[in-house]
Design an enzyme around this catalytic site. Structure first.
Site, short mmCIF file in Angstrom:
data_model
loop_
_atom_site.label_atom_id
_atom_site.label_comp_id
_atom_site.label_asym_id
_atom_site.label_seq_id
_atom_site.Cartn_x
_atom_site.Cartn_y
_atom_site.Cartn_z
N SER A 7 0.86 -1.18 0.00
CA SER A 7 0.00 0.00 0.00
C SER A 7 0.90 1.23 0.00
O SER A 7 2.09 1.15 0.33
CB SER A 7 -0.94 0.00 1.21
OG SER A 7 -0.21 -0.13 2.42
N GLU A 9 1.27 5.69 0.63
CA GLU A 9 0.76 6.96 1.14
C GLU A 9 1.11 8.08 0.17
O GLU A 9 2.25 8.20 -0.26
CB GLU A 9 1.34 7.27 2.52
CG GLU A 9 0.83 8.60 3.08
CD GLU A 9 1.45 8.97 4.41
OE1 GLU A 9 1.00 8.39 5.42
OE2 GLU A 9 2.37 9.81 4.44
N ASP A 101 -1.34 16.20 13.80
CA ASP A 101 -0.32 17.13 14.28
C ASP A 101 -0.92 18.51 14.47
O ASP A 101 -1.73 18.97 13.66
CB ASP A 101 0.84 17.22 13.28
CG ASP A 101 1.58 15.90 13.14
OD1 ASP A 101 1.70 15.19 14.15
OD2 ASP A 101 2.02 15.58 12.03
N PHE A 210 13.73 14.54 9.39
CA PHE A 210 12.40 14.02 9.69
C PHE A 210 12.48 12.98 10.80
O PHE A 210 11.67 12.97 11.73
CB PHE A 210 11.82 13.43 8.41
CG PHE A 210 10.37 13.03 8.50
CD1 PHE A 210 9.52 13.57 9.46
CD2 PHE A 210 9.83 12.12 7.60
CE1 PHE A 210 8.18 13.20 9.54
CE2 PHE A 210 8.51 11.75 7.67
CZ PHE A 210 7.69 12.29 8.64
N HIS A 259 3.64 -0.88 3.90
CA HIS A 259 3.05 0.41 3.54
C HIS A 259 4.19 1.39 3.25
O HIS A 259 5.05 1.62 4.11
CB HIS A 259 2.20 0.93 4.69
CG HIS A 259 1.44 2.18 4.38
ND1 HIS A 259 0.37 2.21 3.50
CD2 HIS A 259 1.58 3.45 4.83
CE1 HIS A 259 -0.11 3.44 3.44
NE2 HIS A 259 0.61 4.21 4.23
#
Length: 288
Positions: A7, A9, A101, A210, A259
């Protein structure tokens, strides 16, 4: 070893150039026949409208199984559930339910006075609202707001108890990080699927920044390897090798679903999937 279920994002575009980038990403990755694709919200719900538009386009035009992100940030309960109703009316019945967030200028999550206090309240309301498949976030390493390492397992159990169907983890760089987390979840009585999140490293400087922001451990060897690879112009080759090895180890330990956080840059994700034996199965249907 069987090929994994995959999958992806995506994030919603903010301008015309980004729209073309998203469509290029979809066109590159859709033939790999992902089980679902998710579309994010920006921090503080800043891309709420853009997310709805992207979800509609991907579901209607690309024929993908879309899981829309939905958060608790800066909205009342009624406003949040109205968005869920819009998704359902459009045929989108999969949601990634998150606390979300806070806006960058605030630095701390504060519930809307008439909103959901946390993701568990949102999950329970969605479960009562309709026939949604609900996915949630999971943190194999301590969330920045977690009181301790066990807090993340306890919160995940609460999310499942509230009605979540699956979880997707934050990214990590060591397979053992996920495997230890999976063991702790099993010991806590969690028996629902937990999908590891994989982050193909397009740019090491950005990836490291990140990772530091979200508390992801960075192995010293990985930092040294990318510094050398960048000097030699071989960053992409290293990124593919690192992610493929990570995924292969997870699969050897029984992981069946992966993912990928694509950042709307599909080439590395595509090449990693190919290396894992996931090859194109269908052509993306033409947009009417």
């Amino acid at each position: 070893m069987a090929t994994p279920n995959i999958s992806f994002e995506f994030f919603p575009p903010k301008n015309l150039e980004a729209s073309f980038r998203l469509w290029d990403t979809v066109h590159t990755l859709a033939p790999l026949q992902p089980r679902f694709v998710s579309v994010t919200y920006g921090a503080g719900g800043t891309t709420r409208t853009l997310t709805r538009e992207a979800v509609g386009a991907l579901h209607g035009s690309a024929g993908l199984n879309v899981a829309a992100h939905l958060t608790c940030v800066d909205a009342t309960r009624e406003e949040t559930l109205a968005i869920a109703d819009e998704f359902a009316a459009a045929g989108v019945t999969e949601i990634v339910a998150l606390r979300g967030d806070p806006p960058k200028e605030t630095g701390e999550f504060k519930p809307h006075p008439d909103g959901f206090n946390d993701s568990c309240e949102l999950i329970a309301a969605l479960k009562d609202r309709g026939d949604f498949t609900i996915r949630v976030g999971a943190y194999p390493e301590a969330h920045p707001n977690a009181a301790n390492e066990n807090s993340d397992v306890e919160w995940l159990k609460r999310k499942f108890d509230a009605g979540a169907d699956e979880a997707i983890t934050q990214f990590f760089f060591s397979a053992d990080t996920f495997l230890r987390f999976r063991d702790r979840c099993a010991a806590a009585g969690i028996d629902k699927p937990i999908i590891p999140g994989i982050f193909p490293i397009e740019n090491w400087t950005g990836a490291r920044r990140f990772a530091e922001a979200c508390g992801t451990s960075i192995p010293s060897w990985l930092n040294a390897a990318f510094e050398t690879a960048e000097r030699d112009g071989r960053s992409d080759l290293l990124a593919i090798a690192v992610a493929t090895e990570l995924c292969s180890k997870l699969m050897s330990e029984g992981v069946e679903d992966l993912h990928f956080y694509t950042l709307n840059r599909p080439e590395l994700t595509r090449d990693i999937c190919h290396a894992l034996g996931v090859t194109p199965k269908v052509e993306l249907r033409d947009v009417a």
